[in-house]
Design a protein around this motif. Structure first.
Motif, short mmCIF file in Angstrom:
data_model
loop_
_atom_site.label_atom_id
_atom_site.label_comp_id
_atom_site.label_asym_id
_atom_site.label_seq_id
_atom_site.Cartn_x
_atom_site.Cartn_y
_atom_site.Cartn_z
N GLN A 162 -4.62 4.73 -6.72
CA GLN A 162 -5.28 5.99 -6.36
C GLN A 162 -4.46 7.14 -6.95
O GLN A 162 -3.30 7.35 -6.57
CB GLN A 162 -5.37 6.10 -4.85
CG GLN A 162 -6.16 4.90 -4.30
CD GLN A 162 -6.69 5.15 -2.92
OE1 GLN A 162 -5.92 5.22 -1.97
NE2 GLN A 162 -8.00 5.30 -2.79
N ASN A 209 0.84 -1.20 0.00
CA ASN A 209 0.00 0.00 0.00
C ASN A 209 0.87 1.25 0.00
O ASN A 209 1.92 1.28 0.64
CB ASN A 209 -0.90 0.03 1.24
CG ASN A 209 -2.12 -0.86 1.05
OD1 ASN A 209 -2.61 -1.03 -0.06
ND2 ASN A 209 -2.59 -1.44 2.14
N LYS A 261 -6.27 -7.68 -7.81
CA LYS A 261 -5.68 -7.63 -6.46
C LYS A 261 -5.15 -6.26 -6.04
O LYS A 261 -4.69 -6.09 -4.93
CB LYS A 261 -4.56 -8.67 -6.34
CG LYS A 261 -5.02 -10.10 -6.61
CD LYS A 261 -6.17 -10.51 -5.69
CE LYS A 261 -6.73 -11.88 -6.08
NZ LYS A 261 -8.14 -12.04 -5.70
N LEU A 262 -5.19 -5.32 -6.98
CA LEU A 262 -4.74 -3.98 -6.58
C LEU A 262 -5.38 -2.92 -7.46
O LEU A 262 -5.86 -3.20 -8.56
CB LEU A 262 -3.21 -3.87 -6.64
CG LEU A 262 -2.48 -4.18 -7.92
CD1 LEU A 262 -2.40 -2.97 -8.85
CD2 LEU A 262 -1.05 -4.63 -7.59
N GLU A 263 -5.43 -1.71 -6.95
CA GLU A 263 -5.84 -0.58 -7.78
C GLU A 263 -4.92 0.59 -7.48
O GLU A 263 -4.06 0.52 -6.60
CB GLU A 263 -7.31 -0.23 -7.53
CG GLU A 263 -7.65 0.16 -6.11
CD GLU A 263 -9.16 0.38 -5.92
OE1 GLU A 263 -9.96 -0.40 -6.46
OE2 GLU A 263 -9.51 1.35 -5.21
N GLN A 277 -7.59 -0.75 -12.34
CA GLN A 277 -8.56 0.32 -12.00
C GLN A 277 -7.83 1.49 -11.35
O GLN A 277 -7.00 1.30 -10.47
CB GLN A 277 -9.65 -0.21 -11.08
CG GLN A 277 -10.58 0.91 -10.62
CD GLN A 277 -11.93 0.41 -10.17
OE1 GLN A 277 -12.78 0.03 -10.97
NE2 GLN A 277 -12.12 0.40 -8.87
N GLU A 305 -9.34 -8.70 -1.57
CA GLU A 305 -10.66 -9.31 -1.57
C GLU A 305 -11.33 -9.24 -2.95
O GLU A 305 -12.32 -9.93 -3.21
CB GLU A 305 -11.55 -8.64 -0.51
CG GLU A 305 -12.06 -7.22 -0.84
CD GLU A 305 -10.97 -6.13 -0.76
OE1 GLU A 305 -9.82 -6.46 -0.43
OE2 GLU A 305 -11.28 -4.96 -1.05
N LYS A 306 -10.77 -8.43 -3.84
CA LYS A 306 -11.38 -8.29 -5.17
C LYS A 306 -10.70 -9.20 -6.19
O LYS A 306 -9.62 -9.73 -5.93
CB LYS A 306 -11.27 -6.83 -5.65
CG LYS A 306 -12.08 -5.85 -4.82
CD LYS A 306 -12.11 -4.50 -5.51
CE LYS A 306 -12.75 -3.45 -4.59
NZ LYS A 306 -12.54 -2.09 -5.09
N LEU A 330 -3.16 0.73 -3.93
CA LEU A 330 -4.04 0.27 -2.86
C LEU A 330 -4.30 -1.21 -3.09
O LEU A 330 -4.88 -1.58 -4.12
CB LEU A 330 -5.36 1.05 -2.85
CG LEU A 330 -6.39 0.58 -1.81
CD1 LEU A 330 -5.91 0.86 -0.38
CD2 LEU A 330 -7.75 1.22 -2.04
N LEU A 331 -3.81 -2.05 -2.20
CA LEU A 331 -4.02 -3.49 -2.36
C LEU A 331 -5.47 -3.82 -2.05
O LEU A 331 -6.04 -3.31 -1.09
CB LEU A 331 -3.09 -4.27 -1.43
CG LEU A 331 -1.59 -4.06 -1.69
CD1 LEU A 331 -0.75 -4.84 -0.69
CD2 LEU A 331 -1.21 -4.47 -3.10
N THR A 332 -6.07 -4.66 -2.90
CA THR A 332 -7.48 -5.02 -2.74
C THR A 332 -7.60 -6.54 -2.83
O THR A 332 -8.21 -7.06 -3.78
CB THR A 332 -8.33 -4.36 -3.85
OG1 THR A 332 -7.71 -4.66 -5.12
CG2 THR A 332 -8.40 -2.86 -3.68
#
Lengths: 454, 454
Positions: free
Chosen positions: A89, A14, A85-87, A48, A81-82, A77-79
């Motif tokens: 910002q 992150n 796995k990352l987006e 994204q 759960e999606k 931003l690590l994601t």
């Protein structure tokens, strides 16, 4: 920095700072926050980007059109759960090139037929990014396979006076428009090659192992999903070796290429499995994990005759020695009977080319076709006739003009001992590996009758 | 077992048993012992076979003609004091195919001109085994370089309606002999491609990094040592990158290919150094070990003007801005002035192609040529014009018909941000690496005016 590196970098944390250039796939803007999905061609995976109204050009960004090119500075931003796995910002987005409103690939789905009309833009879709990434990797896998095995790559000529199969349907190459060939560029009638095999044979006698990989042409006026006027062929040729060696070579090559695609095009294969052919990955796993079966043509005829007796219906059900097997027969044998890839060998000489080695039975030739589940014939090969007299007789029997072929037949006079090789239609292989149903969709800019765009 | 494995196997001991198939290069027979020198194409290195009258077919063997194919069973005899570190003492030699007496490549030296007339047999000579092994390895090195860097290989079309440079001299592709193109296969006039660049640009916008590697054609009626009607080109194209990136890419690629050849074609390079170009290896070492220089066209003109002032004689000595540099000028700059490879950048727009990016000075374009000692220009590249209006104006100024190019210009409307690429004539590179002085000697079956054999 590209998206392929970003999405595959396991060490990203992150707030790591990133900067890259990419193209907008979609843009969804709210009052104070917007979401861009971008791609840069380094992978079919998208990223994204979240942009907020704290950016000074937020208003402009919220109107940003599909296919525009932007440079993004931002933080990870690590994601986990999606699915992705990352987006990112965004802290700054620079608009480098705005796409106009009439960009034809807006978000909705498009038919493959429509996409063919915009061959210059369709590689921006995930479907064609997948197909053409696989095509590129498969081409390299073929070079790698042969080079690692000591083969020499030979560029056989594209413009030629020969017509390897004697099958006609060649394109003429000229600088005139009146057919006055003696006054033409080459001083005689010139054609586009239909096969590099004859030239490859000359080189195999010098290097032992050679392969061609280049474009070939057929002026066949048929509009089917399997025919193109311009396509690429791979034609290996090995001196001092027989049909048995050739069969092993084909099996090894096919498995090598498929294994390589599994290794380097995982996401693309999964996309093709989901969107072009359900079960594609299972089909390819079967091929790469099975031992290919071998039967003779005569045995194949017996199997088909038994099938007819057991009431299997073929469009052509008059099965007897001499029949040129159709796709329905080939698919029955490998899909229904053996359920795996199969080599058929020793075809009747009447249905095969003049250069194939006559077997001692005087009826069959040392030829083989590889049949695979899903399409039937994928590869055709043979041991070549190495006897000058037999070859000359065969040419005579078939009415083949040997004048322009004398150099080829003469190879047999100057020390010629066994030679075997095969031809693989590259597009046929790519259709098989990607699940694409139409040859027009595996060629960047396809050429078919009355169709010459780009 | 092949000869390449045998001569490179450091573990072989005296009396090790070997068996292999090979072709006879020379045969020298005495009363009770004979010596065959054989080659099997797996390496340019030969192997000597000693056969004695204890062999039952000694009499027949002593008459064995050049180019016959034999199978040898025998034992290794290490000969560390000789140039060739081992020979084989035959226990059995089977004659597999006897060459006829009129085999054209008897022991004596042949001219390159004569050998061109027997393009199907010349690869059996050491000269052409060396050249075509290097050609094959260089082709693979190019694929390897680009694939390892994430480039996607694109097969740009061979049959096309475009003429990238607007330079004319294209071959026509037809199925008729009357020029009635509306009734022709494609329903319009079709040509053989002169460049895949325009198509590559479309794909670069989708994949970021792409390259083509395929045949291109010029119907130029000139019989020089540097021109062929059919030759292969490599055309990489990278989106979102500028001329600076392009220059680094060219330098890296050229060095990579040369390094690869030093790695895998050691014997062949040494043969070329001894037989085709003395000092070849030194020349290539200079290239792979030097940092390529960079100057602008304007600076190059200054250097040439100074040379004229200092009484250097050029055939074209009217040196001023706008001059299209000739080979004499290019070679002076890189051989005499800088003594190493050099990039010239920012050429006058008048002497470069329509698609090159106009610099802010409105006089020059973001183009570069790489000049190398020995030949002059090896690679030409540029950043592309990314502004739709400027590109359209340039087409109009040059009288280029934009109808068939509309898809290309339209790329600029749909998100197009920087794109740069270059063209490398593959045969030019092979001539440079092998020291071959004539393009006809680096193409397996060359095509030139009035010459269409094989």
């Amino acid at each position: 920095m590209n998206i392929n590196q970003l999405v595959k970098d396991k060490k990203l944390k992150n707030d790591d700072i990133v900067s890259f250039t990419a193209r907008v796939r979609t843009n969804r803007a709210g009052k104070s926050v917007g979401f861009l999905v971008v791609n840069d061609g380094s992978t079919i995976l998208d990223l994204q980007i979240v942009y907020k109204d704290s950016l000074k050009n937020f208003a402009e960004l919220s109107q940003l059109r599909i296919s525009s090119v932007i440079n993004i500075n931002g933080k990870i931003l690590l994601t986990p759960e999606k699915e992705q796995k990352l987006e990112v910002q965004a802290s700054e987005i620079e608009i480098l090139s705005s796409a106009s409103l009439d960009y034809p690939l807006q978000k909705k789905e498009h038919s493959l037929e429509f996409l063919r009309e915009i061959s210059h833009l369709r590689p921006r879709t995930k479907t064609f990014q997948s197909i053409f990434k696989i095509r590129s990797s498969a081409a390299f896998a073929i070079h790698k396979f042969f080079q690692e095995d000591g083969f020499v790559y030979v560029n056989s000529p594209i413009i030629t006076e020969n017509d390897a199969e004697g099958a006609g349907e060649s394109f003429i190459v000229t600088t005139l428009d009146n057919g006055d060939y003696p006054k033409d560029f080459f001083g005689k009638k010139a054609c586009l090659t239909v096969s590099g095999q004859l030239n490859a044979e000359a080189y195999a006698q010098a290097f032992k192992k050679v392969y061609t990989f280049g474009p070939t042409f057929r002026a066949e006026n048929s509009n089917t999903s399997k025919h193109a006027a311009e396509f690429w062929m791979i034609e290996p040729e090995v001196a001092f070796e027989d049909l048995k060696y050739n069969i092993d070579l084909i099996e090894n090559m096919v498995k090598y290429v498929i294994n390589y695609i599994f290794e380097v095009c995982k996401e693309e294969l999964e996309f093709c499995d989901s969107n072009l052919e359900n079960g594609l990955i299972d089909k390819l796993n079967l091929v790469r994990n099975s031992n290919f079966e071998k039967i003779t043509y005569t045995e194949a005829i017996k199997i088909l005759q038994d099938a007819v007796k057991n009431n299997h219906e073929f469009e052509e059900s008059d099965i007897k020695f001499g029949l040129d097997l159709g796709t329905e027969h080939e698919r029955f044998i490998c899909e229904k009977h053996f359920k795996r890839p199969i080599f058929i060998t020793d075809y009747p000489k009447e249905i095969k080319a003049f250069y194939m080695k006559l077997n001692p039975d005087d009826k069959t030739v040392a030829a083989t076709d590889l049949l695979v589940p899903g399409i039937g014939e994928l590869v055709g090969g043979s041991q070549r006739e190495d006897d000058f007299d037999k070859l000359s007789k065969r040419c005579k029997d078939l009415g083949i003009d040997t004048d322009s072929l004398s150099w080829y037949n003469d190879l047999r006079k100057y020390g010629y001992y066994k030679s075997a090789g095969f031809g693989l239609g590259f597009e046929r292989l790519i259709m098989y590996i990607t699940g694409a149903g139409n040859i027009r969709d595996v060629i960047p800019f396809p050429r078919t009758p009355k169709n010459l765009l780009f």
